[in-house]
Design a protein around this motif. Structure first.
Motif, PDB file in Angstrom:
ATOM      1  N   LEU A 112       0.814  -1.211   0.000  1.00 18.16           N
ATOM      2  CA  LEU A 112       0.000   0.000   0.000  1.00 18.16           C
ATOM      3  C   LEU A 112       0.854   1.272   0.000  1.00 18.16           C
ATOM      4  N   SER A 113       0.289   2.306  -0.605  1.00 20.46           N
ATOM      5  CA  SER A 113       0.932   3.619  -0.579  1.00 20.46           C
ATOM      6  C   SER A 113       0.406   4.459   0.575  1.00 20.46           C
ATOM      7  N   CYS A 114      -0.575   3.919   1.318  1.00 17.41           N
ATOM      8  CA  CYS A 114      -1.147   4.620   2.463  1.00 17.41           C
ATOM      9  C   CYS A 114      -0.981   3.749   3.708  1.00 17.41           C
ATOM     10  N   ARG A 115      -1.385   4.267   4.846  1.00 18.21           N
ATOM     11  CA  ARG A 115      -1.140   3.582   6.114  1.00 18.21           C
ATOM     12  C   ARG A 115      -2.397   2.875   6.596  1.00 18.21           C
ATOM     13  N   LEU A 116      -2.225   1.611   6.992  1.00 21.82           N
ATOM     14  CA  LEU A 116      -3.300   0.866   7.648  1.00 21.82           C
ATOM     15  C   LEU A 116      -3.282   1.178   9.138  1.00 21.82           C
ATOM     16  N   GLU A 117      -4.448   1.414   9.704  1.00 17.92           N
ATOM     17  CA  GLU A 117      -4.540   1.692  11.134  1.00 17.92           C
ATOM     18  C   GLU A 117      -5.536   0.730  11.773  1.00 17.92           C
ATOM     19  N   GLY A 118      -5.053  -0.053  12.728  1.00 19.79           N
ATOM     20  CA  GLY A 118      -5.875  -1.099  13.313  1.00 19.79           C
ATOM     21  C   GLY A 118      -6.815  -0.613  14.400  1.00 19.79           C
ATOM     22  N   PHE A 119      -8.022  -1.190  14.417  1.00 15.61           N
ATOM     23  CA  PHE A 119      -9.022  -0.912  15.448  1.00 15.61           C
ATOM     24  C   PHE A 119      -9.607  -2.239  15.934  1.00 15.61           C
ATOM     25  N   SER A 120      -9.906  -2.293  17.208  1.00 16.03           N
ATOM     26  CA  SER A 120     -10.576  -3.453  17.790  1.00 16.03           C
ATOM     27  C   SER A 120     -12.002  -3.070  18.154  1.00 16.03           C
ATOM     28  N   GLY A 121     -12.962  -3.848  17.678  1.00 15.50           N
ATOM     29  CA  GLY A 121     -14.362  -3.574  18.014  1.00 15.50           C
ATOM     30  C   GLY A 121     -14.884  -2.259  17.482  1.00 15.50           C
ATOM     31  N   PHE A 122     -14.501  -1.892  16.274  1.00 15.50           N
ATOM     32  CA  PHE A 122     -14.840  -0.570  15.716  1.00 15.50           C
ATOM     33  C   PHE A 122     -16.349  -0.340  15.650  1.00 15.50           C
ATOM     34  N   ILE A 123     -17.126  -1.407  15.356  1.00 14.64           N
ATOM     35  CA  ILE A 123     -18.583  -1.208  15.255  1.00 14.64           C
ATOM     36  C   ILE A 123     -19.345  -1.950  16.352  1.00 14.64           C
ATOM     37  N   ASN A 124     -18.669  -2.300  17.431  1.00 15.22           N
ATOM     38  CA  ASN A 124     -19.344  -3.000  18.530  1.00 15.22           C
ATOM     39  C   ASN A 124     -20.534  -2.216  19.068  1.00 15.22           C
ATOM     40  N   GLU A 125     -20.395  -0.899  19.159  1.00 15.32           N
ATOM     41  CA  GLU A 125     -21.474  -0.084  19.725  1.00 15.32           C
ATOM     42  C   GLU A 125     -22.734  -0.169  18.874  1.00 15.32           C
TER      43      GLU A 125
END
Length: 355
Positions: A112-125
């Motif tokens: 990738l030419s861009c950055r991946l940013e990790g999230f845990s439980g992003f749509i849990n709410e």
């Protein structure tokens, strides 16, 4: 579905887009089942990316989505996915760090030419607070599970062993419109009932003993969860006593359920009853959990939780007491947390059944 709200969260998180890869979240966002698919959301667009095995089916069901055939033209799938992400531009792409392997992340990031940013439980709410459509599906699953239990009660007297009962549970699930178990059913006879997650075995159904049955079905992609402890013949007086305690604890926990309260208050309501009778050390798990596309979802109904109970959360209430080498009792219903209290979906009585 709450796509617009999720897209707003992506914007608020200052992300260019978000790549969903876990099967439960892909199903939640699309209602489409695939073992190899991605959902890519930007602030304004939504893409469904899958391979040739599922592409035609997706074309029929996801008419308002931008569909992309993964691996089109003989491209390697990971290379193609990277090409799609690079084509969107931007600098930050969110992804489910709790839904991919480290290997997948590293291989994709280097392309990738861009950055991946990790999230845990992003749509849990969003998943924790169910829509009325989701609640109605789960309500139907629960009603069908009640029917399965009634059939199993009729079958128990002729059952050969625990596994025989589980086989019958599976059969009844399919006969009543389910597409499978929401988890491997637990059938625990005698002292096995003192093990909360006993692995159903070829052990005999013991006379003059408790029989714990914990089961659930998948219906239209959503799970049910249900536990009852029945008595086979004459049962030990202490087991009868703890049944009445667990029933009282269950009722108190249900009475505590109300949208917006601390989740811990529900657990405390059940635990207080059990501790009052001197069995606190034998209640060895939390009082319940969220249920939906997965059998265990947020919120966890635990004394240690710092969450507030979301409105329209679908949760289990399942206190239990387990006496090692003797037996145990667990009673479980599914309820919806409404503004004015609990809506109990399970209709099977909490009164003891003696066979």
């Amino acid at each position: 579905m709450k796509i617009r709200q999720i897209q707003q969260k992506i914007k608020d998180s200052e992300l260019t887009s978000f790549l969903f890869s876990s099967r439960p979240n892909v199903f939640y966002l699309t209602g489409f089942n695939s073992t190899n698919a991605f959902v890519l959301l930007t602030e304004k667009e939504k893409f469904f990316i899958t391979d040739s095995r599922y592409f035609e089916g997706a074309k029929e069901k996801l008419k308002d989505w931008n569909l992309i055939l993964l691996g089109e033209g003989g491209k390697k799938q990971l290379d193609h996915l990277a090409e799609i992400l690079n084509g969107l531009g931007g600098q930050r792409i969110g992804f489910e760090e709790d839904g991919v392997t480290v290997s997948f992340y590293k291989k994709l990031q280097e392309k990738l030419s861009c950055r991946l940013e990790g999230f845990s439980g992003f749509i849990n709410e969003f998943r924790a607070s169910k829509t009325e459509e989701e609640i109605n599906i789960i309500k139907t699953a629960v009603k069908k599970t009640d029917i399965v239990f009634r059939k199993i009660i009729e079958y128990i007297p002729q059952a050969k062993n625990e596994l025989d009962i589980r086989r019958q549970i599976i059969n009844e699930i399919f006969l009543n419109g389910g597409t499978g178990e929401s988890f491997p059913a637990i059938v625990a006879s005698g002292e096995n009932s003192a093990v909360p997650h006993h692995e159903t075995s070829d052990g005999e159904i013991k006379k003059d003993a408790p029989l714990l049955i914990d089961m659930g079905m998948v219906y239209r992609g959503y799970c049910s969860d249900f536990t009852r402890t029945v008595f086979i013949g004459k049962v030990d007086e202490e087991i009868k006593k703890i049944y009445s305690i667990v029933k009282e604890a269950h009722i108190k926990a249900v009475e505590a359920v109300k949208a917006g309260i601390p989740v811990s208050e529900v657990d405390k309501a059940a635990r207080k009853v059990i501790e009052k009778y001197g069995y606190g050390e034998y209640f060895i798990h939390s009082t319940g959990h969220g249920v939906g596309i997965e059998i265990h979802e947020p919120p966890r109904i635990s004394v240690h939780s710092e969450e507030l109970l979301p409105e329209n959360a679908v949760i289990t209430i399942e206190p239990g007491i387990y006496i090692p080498a003797k037996g145990g009792v667990r009673l479980e219903n599914i309820v919806v947390a409404r503004k004015n209290g609990a809506e109990v979906l399970t209709e099977t009585s909490l009164d003891p059944v003696v066979l």
